[in-house]
Design a protein around this motif. Structure first.
Motif, mmCIF file in Angstrom:
data_model
loop_
_atom_site.group_PDB
_atom_site.id
_atom_site.type_symbol
_atom_site.label_atom_id
_atom_site.label_comp_id
_atom_site.label_asym_id
_atom_site.label_seq_id
_atom_site.Cartn_x
_atom_site.Cartn_y
_atom_site.Cartn_z
ATOM 1 N N ALA A 149 1.595 3.896 -10.908
ATOM 2 C CA ALA A 149 1.174 2.505 -10.845
ATOM 3 C C ALA A 149 0.284 2.309 -9.622
ATOM 4 N N LYS A 150 -0.618 1.331 -9.704
ATOM 5 C CA LYS A 150 -1.592 1.123 -8.639
ATOM 6 C C LYS A 150 -0.921 0.901 -7.279
ATOM 7 N N GLU A 151 0.173 0.154 -7.252
ATOM 8 C CA GLU A 151 0.838 -0.112 -5.980
ATOM 9 C C GLU A 151 1.480 1.149 -5.418
ATOM 10 N N GLN A 152 2.038 1.995 -6.282
ATOM 11 C CA GLN A 152 2.583 3.272 -5.818
ATOM 12 C C GLN A 152 1.476 4.131 -5.210
ATOM 13 N N ALA A 153 0.336 4.205 -5.891
ATOM 14 C CA ALA A 153 -0.792 4.991 -5.401
ATOM 15 C C ALA A 153 -1.289 4.454 -4.064
ATOM 16 N N ARG A 154 -1.369 3.132 -3.941
ATOM 17 C CA ARG A 154 -1.865 2.544 -2.692
ATOM 18 C C ARG A 154 -0.933 2.844 -1.524
ATOM 19 N N ARG A 155 0.384 2.765 -1.755
ATOM 20 C CA ARG A 155 1.333 3.015 -0.670
ATOM 21 C C ARG A 155 1.220 4.447 -0.153
ATOM 22 N N ILE A 156 1.030 5.399 -1.054
ATOM 23 C CA ILE A 156 0.856 6.787 -0.622
ATOM 24 C C ILE A 156 -0.480 6.939 0.099
ATOM 25 N N ALA A 157 -1.532 6.376 -0.463
ATOM 26 C CA ALA A 157 -2.867 6.523 0.125
ATOM 27 C C ALA A 157 -2.942 5.929 1.520
ATOM 28 N N ASP A 158 -2.108 4.954 1.836
ATOM 29 C CA ASP A 158 -2.125 4.339 3.166
ATOM 30 C C ASP A 158 -1.925 5.367 4.281
ATOM 31 N N ALA A 159 -1.201 6.450 3.984
ATOM 32 C CA ALA A 159 -0.982 7.487 4.995
ATOM 33 C C ALA A 159 -2.263 8.224 5.349
#
Length: 252
Positions: A28-38
Motif C-alpha cells: 500500500a502507498k502508505e506502507q511504501a512511504r513509511r519505508i522510503a522515509d528512511a
C-alpha cells in the motif's frame, strides 16, 4: 480452474477468471512511504534519488508481498543475496518478521546507503556487507533470498550461485528467487531492454549477461534436494518476472 502454462512445460493453477500474474499486489502507498522515509537525505535539499526509487518500487512492484508470502512458513536467519538498498529488510521488519537478516551486494556504495537507512529505521538484527556473491557466500543456514540477480551473471556462474544458495537452505527453510525467465515473449523482450537501460543510466553497475530459462533454474535446485514451485509475479508491470519458491523438507 483456469490453468497457465509455465516455462519448461509445467502448469500452474489459478482462480477462475483471475490470472496468476495479478494475484500479488504491491505494498500500500502508505506502507511504501513509511519505508522510503528512511532513505530521505539528512539535508533538506540533499539527493532524494533513493527515497523516490524506494517509494516507487515498493508501491508498484509485487515483489515484496510475493516474497513475504513465500518466506512465511520458514523460520530462521535470512541471507539476502544481491540486496541492493536492503528494501527486503525494511519490508520484513514492517511486517513483524524478526529473524536475523544479512544482506550482501557487490555494490559498495549501495551497501553504504543500505547501512545508513537501516540505522535510521532502527532495523533490529539486520546487517549489510559488500561481497561478490558469484565468487563467495558467507556461512549460513536458514533461508535465502535471491531477487533479480541471476541475469547479471553468465550461465555457468548462475549454476554455481544456485548450488551455493541451495546448500545454505536449512531443513524447513526456503530459497526464494525472483527472476526473468527466457521465453522469447513480449514481456521477456521488455525486461531485457529495461535492464540494459538501467545499466546505461548507471543504476545497475553490472550489465545483464544471461537470462536463464526455467529448466536451468530448476535442475540445480532439484539436484540439491529442494522442492520447487514456480509462478508468474508480473503484477501490473510489463516485465517477465517469475517467483521461484524452493523448500528443503523439514527433518522427520
Amino acid at each position: 480452474m483456469d490453468r497457465t502454462r509455465l516455462p519448461g512445460g509445467t502448469r500452474a493453477t489459478g482462480r477462475r477468471g483471475a490470472a496468476l500474474s495479478t494475484d500479488a499486489l504491491p505494498l500500500a502507498k502508505e506502507q511504501a512511504r513509511r519505508i522510503a522515509d528512511a532513505f530521505l537525505p539528512a539535508q533538506r535539499f540533499g539527493n532524494r534519488r533513493d527515497y523516490y526509487y524506494s517509494r516507487g518500487k515498493l508501491g508498484s512492484d509485487p515483489l515484496y508481498p510475493g516474497v513475504l508470502a513465500a518466506l512465511a512458513p520458514a523460520h530462521g536467519a535470512l541471507l539476502d543475496i544481491g540486496c541492493g538498498l536492503g528494501l527486503l529488510a525494511h519490508v520484513l521488519r514492517q511486517a513483524g518478521h524478526r529473524q536475523p537478516y544479512l544482506g550482501v551486494d557487490i555494490d559498495a556504495d549501495k551497501i553504504a546507503r543500505a547501512q545508513r537507512a537501516g540505522t535510521r529505521a532502527a532495523l533490529a538484527d539486520a546487517r549489510f556487507a559488500c561481497l561478490d556473491a558469484s565468487a563467495t557466500l558467507p556461512a549460513h543456514q536458514g533461508s535465502v533470498a535471491l531477487l533479480d540477480v541471476l541475469q547479471y551473471l553468465p550461465a555457468h556462474a548462475q549454476t554455481g550461485l544456485l548450488q551455493a544458495a541451495a546448500a545454505r537452505v536449512a531443513p524447513g527453510g526456503r530459497l526464494v528467487i525472483r527472476t526473468t525467465l527466457a521465453d522469447n515473449s513480449g514481456r521477456d523482450r521488455t525486461t531485457r531492454i529495461t535492464d540494459m537501460l538501467a545499466h546505461l543510466v548507471g543504476w545497475m553497475g553490472t550489465r545483464p549477461r544471461h537470462y536463464p530459462d526455467a529448466a536451468s533454474v530448476r535442475a540445480p535446485l532439484e539436484a540439491a534436494g529442494l522442492h520447487l514451485q514456480m509462478r508468474p509475479l508480473y503484477g501490473n508491470t510489463p516485465f517477465n518476472n517469475w517467483l521461484v519458491s524452493a523448500e528443503r523438507p523439514a527433518l522427520a
